[in-house]
Design a protein around this motif. Sequence first.
Motif, PDB file in Angstrom:
ATOM      1  N   VAL A 164     -52.362  69.834  71.470  1.00 40.98           N
ATOM      2  CA  VAL A 164     -53.975  69.672  71.923  1.00 40.98           C
ATOM      3  C   VAL A 164     -55.004  70.294  71.183  1.00 40.98           C
ATOM      4  CG1 VAL A 164     -55.252  70.089  74.141  1.00 40.98           C
ATOM      5  CG2 VAL A 164     -53.095  69.145  74.186  1.00 40.98           C
ATOM      6  N   ALA A 165     -54.556  71.799  70.936  1.00 42.04           N
ATOM      7  CA  ALA A 165     -55.584  72.613  70.314  1.00 42.04           C
ATOM      8  C   ALA A 165     -55.928  72.473  68.995  1.00 42.04           C
ATOM      9  CB  ALA A 165     -55.295  74.076  70.585  1.00 42.04           C
ATOM     10  N   GLY A 166     -54.911  71.560  68.195  1.00 39.66           N
ATOM     11  CA  GLY A 166     -55.070  71.060  66.834  1.00 39.66           C
ATOM     12  C   GLY A 166     -56.273  70.040  66.670  1.00 39.66           C
ATOM     13  N   PHE A 167     -56.800  69.717  67.963  1.00 40.65           N
ATOM     14  CA  PHE A 167     -57.941  68.892  67.770  1.00 40.65           C
ATOM     15  C   PHE A 167     -59.401  69.780  68.146  1.00 40.65           C
ATOM     16  CE2 PHE A 167     -54.737  65.774  68.793  1.00 40.65           C
ATOM     17  CZ  PHE A 167     -54.680  64.942  67.862  1.00 40.65           C
ATOM     18  N   THR A 227     -57.576  78.966  73.948  1.00 43.48           N
ATOM     19  CA  THR A 227     -58.763  78.520  74.612  1.00 43.48           C
ATOM     20  C   THR A 227     -59.685  78.406  73.089  1.00 43.48           C
ATOM     21  OG1 THR A 227     -58.704  79.770  76.446  1.00 43.48           O
ATOM     22  CG2 THR A 227     -60.875  79.406  75.740  1.00 43.48           C
ATOM     23  N   GLY A 228     -60.600  77.141  73.210  1.00 39.69           N
ATOM     24  CA  GLY A 228     -61.371  76.903  71.949  1.00 39.69           C
ATOM     25  C   GLY A 228     -62.370  75.994  72.331  1.00 39.69           C
ATOM     26  N   THR A 229     -63.026  75.084  71.354  1.00 42.05           N
ATOM     27  CA  THR A 229     -63.787  74.420  71.821  1.00 42.05           C
ATOM     28  C   THR A 229     -63.702  72.938  71.168  1.00 42.05           C
ATOM     29  OG1 THR A 229     -65.022  74.825  69.689  1.00 42.05           O
ATOM     30  CG2 THR A 229     -65.729  75.949  71.596  1.00 42.05           C
ATOM     31  N   TYR A 230     -63.819  71.982  71.718  1.00 43.74           N
ATOM     32  CA  TYR A 230     -63.899  70.367  71.344  1.00 43.74           C
ATOM     33  C   TYR A 230     -65.087  69.760  71.555  1.00 43.74           C
ATOM     34  CZ  TYR A 230     -62.235  65.676  71.036  1.00 43.74           C
ATOM     35  OH  TYR A 230     -62.175  64.497  70.486  1.00 43.74           O
ATOM     36  N   ARG A 231     -65.741  69.366  70.434  1.00 42.59           N
ATOM     37  CA  ARG A 231     -67.085  68.920  70.957  1.00 42.59           C
ATOM     38  C   ARG A 231     -68.184  69.641  71.413  1.00 42.59           C
ATOM     39  NH1 ARG A 231     -65.799  62.338  71.922  1.00 42.59           N
ATOM     40  NH2 ARG A 231     -64.664  61.936  70.025  1.00 42.59           N
ATOM     41  N   GLY A 232     -67.935  71.087  70.931  1.00 40.94           N
ATOM     42  CA  GLY A 232     -69.168  72.091  71.669  1.00 40.94           C
ATOM     43  C   GLY A 232     -68.667  72.557  72.961  1.00 40.94           C
ATOM     44  N   ARG A 233     -67.607  71.999  73.629  1.00 41.56           N
ATOM     45  CA  ARG A 233     -67.198  72.387  74.906  1.00 41.56           C
ATOM     46  C   ARG A 233     -66.107  73.225  75.001  1.00 41.56           C
ATOM     47  NH1 ARG A 233     -68.476  69.991  80.215  1.00 41.56           N
ATOM     48  NH2 ARG A 233     -68.180  71.870  81.645  1.00 41.56           N
ATOM     49  N   LEU A 234     -66.082  74.491  75.755  1.00 40.06           N
ATOM     50  CA  LEU A 234     -65.160  75.311  75.662  1.00 40.06           C
ATOM     51  C   LEU A 234     -64.202  74.794  76.826  1.00 40.06           C
ATOM     52  CD1 LEU A 234     -64.383  78.209  74.470  1.00 40.06           C
ATOM     53  CD2 LEU A 234     -65.303  79.122  76.899  1.00 40.06           C
ATOM     54  N   VAL A 293     -48.322  57.743  71.561  1.00 38.55           N
ATOM     55  CA  VAL A 293     -48.830  57.434  72.867  1.00 38.55           C
ATOM     56  C   VAL A 293     -49.448  58.767  73.656  1.00 38.55           C
ATOM     57  CG1 VAL A 293     -48.122  56.663  75.129  1.00 38.55           C
ATOM     58  CG2 VAL A 293     -47.140  55.552  73.273  1.00 38.55           C
ATOM     59  N   MET A 294     -48.495  59.817  73.380  1.00 41.20           N
ATOM     60  CA  MET A 294     -49.167  61.183  73.815  1.00 41.20           C
ATOM     61  C   MET A 294     -50.497  61.557  73.045  1.00 41.20           C
ATOM     62  SD  MET A 294     -48.326  63.147  76.212  1.00 41.20           S
ATOM     63  CE  MET A 294     -49.469  64.433  76.795  1.00 41.20           C
ATOM     64  N   GLU A 295     -50.488  61.284  71.715  1.00 39.99           N
ATOM     65  CA  GLU A 295     -51.511  61.446  71.237  1.00 39.99           C
ATOM     66  C   GLU A 295     -52.940  60.898  71.544  1.00 39.99           C
ATOM     67  OE1 GLU A 295     -53.230  61.216  66.674  1.00 39.99           O
ATOM     68  OE2 GLU A 295     -51.404  62.578  66.837  1.00 39.99           O
ATOM     69  N   GLU A 296     -52.737  59.614  71.629  1.00 38.03           N
ATOM     70  CA  GLU A 296     -53.731  58.748  72.389  1.00 38.03           C
ATOM     71  C   GLU A 296     -54.102  59.261  73.653  1.00 38.03           C
ATOM     72  OE1 GLU A 296     -54.898  54.211  73.545  1.00 38.03           O
ATOM     73  OE2 GLU A 296     -52.892  54.676  73.113  1.00 38.03           O
ATOM     74  N   LEU A 297     -53.526  59.738  74.516  1.00 37.23           N
ATOM     75  CA  LEU A 297     -53.579  60.310  75.858  1.00 37.23           C
ATOM     76  C   LEU A 297     -54.421  61.641  75.698  1.00 37.23           C
ATOM     77  CD1 LEU A 297     -51.639  60.771  79.086  1.00 37.23           C
ATOM     78  CD2 LEU A 297     -52.587  62.712  78.185  1.00 37.23           C
ATOM     79  N   ILE A 298     -53.995  62.416  74.728  1.00 40.63           N
ATOM     80  CA  ILE A 298     -54.534  63.765  74.392  1.00 40.63           C
ATOM     81  C   ILE A 298     -56.125  63.390  74.044  1.00 40.63           C
ATOM     82  CG2 ILE A 298     -54.715  65.614  73.110  1.00 40.63           C
ATOM     83  CD1 ILE A 298     -51.637  65.712  73.142  1.00 40.63           C
ATOM     84  N   LEU A 299     -56.340  62.528  73.065  1.00 32.64           N
ATOM     85  CA  LEU A 299     -57.790  62.370  72.576  1.00 32.64           C
ATOM     86  C   LEU A 299     -58.605  61.628  73.499  1.00 32.64           C
ATOM     87  CD1 LEU A 299     -56.765  61.057  68.963  1.00 32.64           C
ATOM     88  CD2 LEU A 299     -57.858  63.360  69.436  1.00 32.64           C
ATOM     89  N   ARG A 300     -58.041  60.665  74.499  1.00 29.75           N
ATOM     90  CA  ARG A 300     -59.058  60.044  75.293  1.00 29.75           C
ATOM     91  C   ARG A 300     -59.215  61.229  76.382  1.00 29.75           C
ATOM     92  NH1 ARG A 300     -57.500  54.054  77.165  1.00 29.75           N
ATOM     93  NH2 ARG A 300     -56.543  53.101  75.122  1.00 29.75           N
ATOM     94  N   GLY A 301     -58.360  61.997  76.592  1.00 30.77           N
ATOM     95  CA  GLY A 301     -58.549  62.857  77.742  1.00 30.77           C
ATOM     96  C   GLY A 301     -59.627  64.068  77.312  1.00 30.77           C
ATOM     97  N   LEU A 302     -59.439  64.447  76.008  1.00 28.00           N
ATOM     98  CA  LEU A 302     -60.367  65.410  75.484  1.00 28.00           C
ATOM     99  C   LEU A 302     -61.631  64.772  75.635  1.00 28.00           C
ATOM    100  CD1 LEU A 302     -58.357  67.042  72.631  1.00 28.00           C
ATOM    101  CD2 LEU A 302     -59.219  68.078  74.579  1.00 28.00           C
ATOM    102  N   ASP A 303     -61.867  63.470  75.133  1.00 31.40           N
ATOM    103  CA  ASP A 303     -63.278  62.779  75.134  1.00 31.40           C
ATOM    104  C   ASP A 303     -63.844  63.109  76.459  1.00 31.40           C
ATOM    105  OD1 ASP A 303     -65.337  61.231  73.699  1.00 31.40           O
ATOM    106  OD2 ASP A 303     -64.485  59.754  75.300  1.00 31.40           O
ATOM    107  N   VAL A 304     -63.232  62.584  77.323  1.00 35.33           N
ATOM    108  CA  VAL A 304     -63.819  62.473  78.797  1.00 35.33           C
ATOM    109  C   VAL A 304     -63.980  63.981  79.177  1.00 35.33           C
ATOM    110  CG1 VAL A 304     -63.327  62.272  81.128  1.00 35.33           C
ATOM    111  CG2 VAL A 304     -62.516  60.422  79.533  1.00 35.33           C
ATOM    112  N   LEU A 305     -63.002  65.043  79.081  1.00 38.70           N
ATOM    113  CA  LEU A 305     -63.412  66.257  79.659  1.00 38.70           C
ATOM    114  C   LEU A 305     -64.508  66.941  78.791  1.00 38.70           C
ATOM    115  CD1 LEU A 305     -59.717  67.483  79.580  1.00 38.70           C
ATOM    116  CD2 LEU A 305     -61.087  67.015  81.890  1.00 38.70           C
TER     117      LEU A 305
END
Length: 274
Positions: free
Chosen positions: A41-44, A61-68, A259-271
């Motif tokens: 997950v943190a790889g993204f 703990t890190g940032t994804y699209r600027g969100r902690l 499949v798991m990678e798709e879930l992670i990316l979609r999940g991160l996008d929403v969060l």
Amino acid sequence: MQNLAEIILNPDGSIYHLHLKPEEISEIVITVGDPGRVDKVAGFFESVKLTRQHREFRTITGTYRGRLISVVSTGIGTDNVDIVLNELDILANVLLPERIAHPFPKSLIICRMGTSGAIQTDIQVGTLLVSEEAWGIDGLHAGYDFGPLTEIQPGLFAYHSRADAGLITEFENAGFIKGITLTTSGFYGPQGRSIRIPSALSWLRSQSGFVAEKGLTNLEMETAGIYALSTLLGHRAVSLNAILANRITGEFSPQPEAVMEELILRGLDVLSRL
């Protein structure tokens, strides 16, 4: 009644199992079972602020699209969920090391990202499912008052819990199908698998009885506990499930990592947009 004196801290002031301090977690926390999935997950993430591990509990703990965002591994099962949810709540809502209730309590967003098996024939492997409700036969209810229990069979009781309704809407809009999840205490007999020992729960594959009555869609080992504890503690929780197997048809995903990678990316996008 609160008893904050029972909070156990390490010599450096970090919470006992997670080895974290309040400033080291975000208000958005992703939970995963596998410590190795924390790094996936943190790889993204664009940047990493903290990496910490103690036993099976790994945190980044890190940032994804600027969100902690924080990612924490629970290990498998609601026994570990009990540890992680309580310690995250302490970090968010107790002043440490004084052990005083925080004057400005926080409501964390807790998002489980995990794998699951479908128990309905029309749910295809590769489906991304968000658990709108969950029933737990994992035994965590013995330690808490989760409300009325339902007796499924003599001596076997289930508790019921729900996701945060607003989060369900966000993930349904992102293409996740809604489901009703059964959380079990194990992977083999407790999920109806009879290998060399007959399972007392083989009816989980029958699509009748409790499965049909409650409209259960999938099996896993953490969701009901996360939802029930989050409700009691005042946090917003949601569980995302990568359906890697269909227990009724016997199918298994040929590309589970994809499949798991798709879930992670979609999940991160929403969060990242919350």
